[in-house]
Design an enzyme around this catalytic site. Structure first.
Site, PDB file in Angstrom:
ATOM      1  CD  GLU A 125      -1.376  -2.332   2.089  1.00  0.00           C
ATOM      2  OE1 GLU A 125      -2.191  -2.978   2.767  1.00  0.00           O
ATOM      3  OE2 GLU A 125      -0.151  -2.614   2.034  1.00  0.00           O
TER       4      GLU A 125
ATOM      5  CB  CYS B  62      -0.909  -0.178   5.358  1.00  0.00           C
ATOM      6  SG  CYS B  62       0.689  -0.879   4.933  1.00  0.00           S
TER       7      CYS B  62
ATOM      8  CB  ALA C 155      13.189 -37.114  -9.086  1.00  0.00           C
TER       9      ALA C 155
ATOM     10  CG  LEU D 152      20.143 -29.000   0.380  1.00  0.00           C
ATOM     11  CD1 LEU D 152      19.685 -29.196   1.823  1.00  0.00           C
ATOM     12  CD2 LEU D 152      19.271 -29.816  -0.562  1.00  0.00           C
TER      13      LEU D 152
ATOM     14  CG  ASP E 262      21.849 -38.002  -2.071  1.00  0.00           C
ATOM     15  OD1 ASP E 262      22.376 -39.098  -2.342  1.00  0.00           O
ATOM     16  OD2 ASP E 262      20.618 -37.820  -1.994  1.00  0.00           O
TER      17      ASP E 262
ATOM     18  N   PRO F  16      13.324 -40.209   1.372  1.00  0.00           N
ATOM     19  CG  PRO F  16      13.603 -42.355   0.549  1.00  0.00           C
ATOM     20  CD  PRO F  16      14.299 -41.036   0.635  1.00  0.00           C
TER      21      PRO F  16
ATOM     22  CB  CYS G 240      -0.712  -4.040   8.690  1.00  0.00           C
ATOM     23  SG  CYS G 240       0.348  -2.664   8.202  1.00  0.00           S
TER      24      CYS G 240
END
Length: 372
Positions: A89, A123, A193, A246, A242, A316, A114
């Protein structure tokens, strides 16, 4: 009796005339309502469109969009700045060069303005100060410090407030923010995946080379998703097996906060998740209650840290924990062309997906759960 009968006829004529007049007015009023609904829909959809410019940068604040209209023409627009900056806003009002025009304008916004002091002033106060006569709101703010108080303050000042314009679209748009405040947990996206025959990886081998099920385009899309969410979560075994970083290294965007679930000592420089590219938080399961509701306890810890959206990428067993406790909102599942004779089974649930999308040579299935 005759006079009484005549009186009824005369009044009946008056009633018929009045009825025609009322029906005519209803028809005109109906047209006005339909026109207003169409206009509100048009401008709220524009609010949602520009609000998406803040995706991935505003959390834990919502990514709000705001449009200011005078005589059916947009005279100002704004969306939420990165966290700590101005709200939508404020940016929209600042974009209007001639502030006098605001006194005849309508302000459209995806979320209730707000009414409290946070990192920025309310705002509502700015809207009232500029004497904007009408505000159209998509959906009510679920934050306990707002939640209708912004609407009440605007109406008390004499401002006309219209609620519920494209409410369903606005709730979908603000799903991360609303989930955090209504369900007291992050918005949770599960991602993995799998091969055509339902495996996420081959059985453990001596090879250190990664086994890719999805293609390059799919992996790039995942990096874009990471840039859109506040955090990413994996279990300790995923880190060990792995060694993922990330991050969002294949796209332009902010790296998410990395969350690692572990009962092992992993604070070692040999793991990429502990590099300087992004913040990493280790949630030690030794400090959690030893029961079946591990995902729920994780959600409580993330809520305390004001994390309102997260991607759970593995492994998983970790993903299945969230599924079993019904603590997820979306699942995004890539299916590659590869097949494995024996391996680690993919997570399972009973939710049906819509038709899969093609991403390169892969197929992407999207599942939804617990939406508003």
């Amino acid at each position: 009796m005759t006079l009484y009968f005549v009186f009824i006829i005369q009044n009946s004529n008056i009633l018929i005339i009045n009825l025609i007049f009322v029906v005519s007015n209803i028809h005109i009023y109906s047209k006005v309502i339909k026109r207003d609904i169409a206009l509100h829909s048009k401008y709220i959809k524009r609010c949602i469109e520009i609000a998406k410019n803040g995706l991935g940068t505003t959390a834990p604040n919502p990514m709000v969009g705001c449009v200011i209209v005078e005589d059916n023409k947009i005279i100002g627009e704004g969306y939420t700045s990165p966290y700590g900056g101005a709200h939508a806003e404020v940016n929209a009002i600042d974009s209007v060069k001639d502030k006098i025009r605001l006194k005849k304008a309508t302000l459209y916004v995806t979320l209730e303005p707000c009414s409290h002091h946070g990192k920025t002033p309310p705002c509502c106060d700015l809207i009232i100060a500029h004497e904007i006569p009408k505000v159209v709101i998509g959906c009510i703010d679920a934050h306990e410090k707002v939640c209708g108080q912004g609407i009440a303050r605007l109406r008390a000042s004499g401002c006309e407030v219209i609620l519920g314009a494209e409410e369903a679209l606005c709730k979908e748009h603000h799903k991360r923010f609303l989930t955090y405040h209504l369900k007291k947990r992050p918005y949770i996206i599960l991602k993995w995946a799998q091969t055509k025959n339902g495996f996420v990886a081959p059985n453990k081998t001596s090879s250190k080379r990664p086994f890719w099920i999805s293609g390059k385009m799919s992996r790039q899309l995942v990096h874009q998703w990471r840039a859109e969410e506040q955090a990413i979560l994996v279990g300790a075994n995923t880190v060990i097996e792995d060694n993922p970083s990330l991050t969002t290294r294949h796209v332009i965007g902010k790296n998410p906060t990395r969350i690692v679930i572990s009962n092992k000592k992993l604070h070692s420089k040999k793991y990429a998740v502990f590099n300087a590219d992004a913040e990493t938080i280790v949630l030690d399961t030794a400090h959690l209650k030893n029961d079946k509701h591990l995902a729920g306890q994780i959600c409580e810890k993330l809520f305390e840290r004001k994390i309102n959206s997260i991607i759970v990428e593995g492994g998983p067993k970790t993903i299945q924990q969230f599924i079993d406790e019904n603590l997820w909102d979306e699942a995004r599942v890539f299916e590659g062309n590869a097949e494995i004779e024996n391996g680690i089974k993919a997570p399972k649930f009973s939710i049906r997906s819509s038709e899969a999308l093609k991403v390169g040579k892969d197929r992407l299935w999207t599942f939804t759960n617990n939406l508003f």
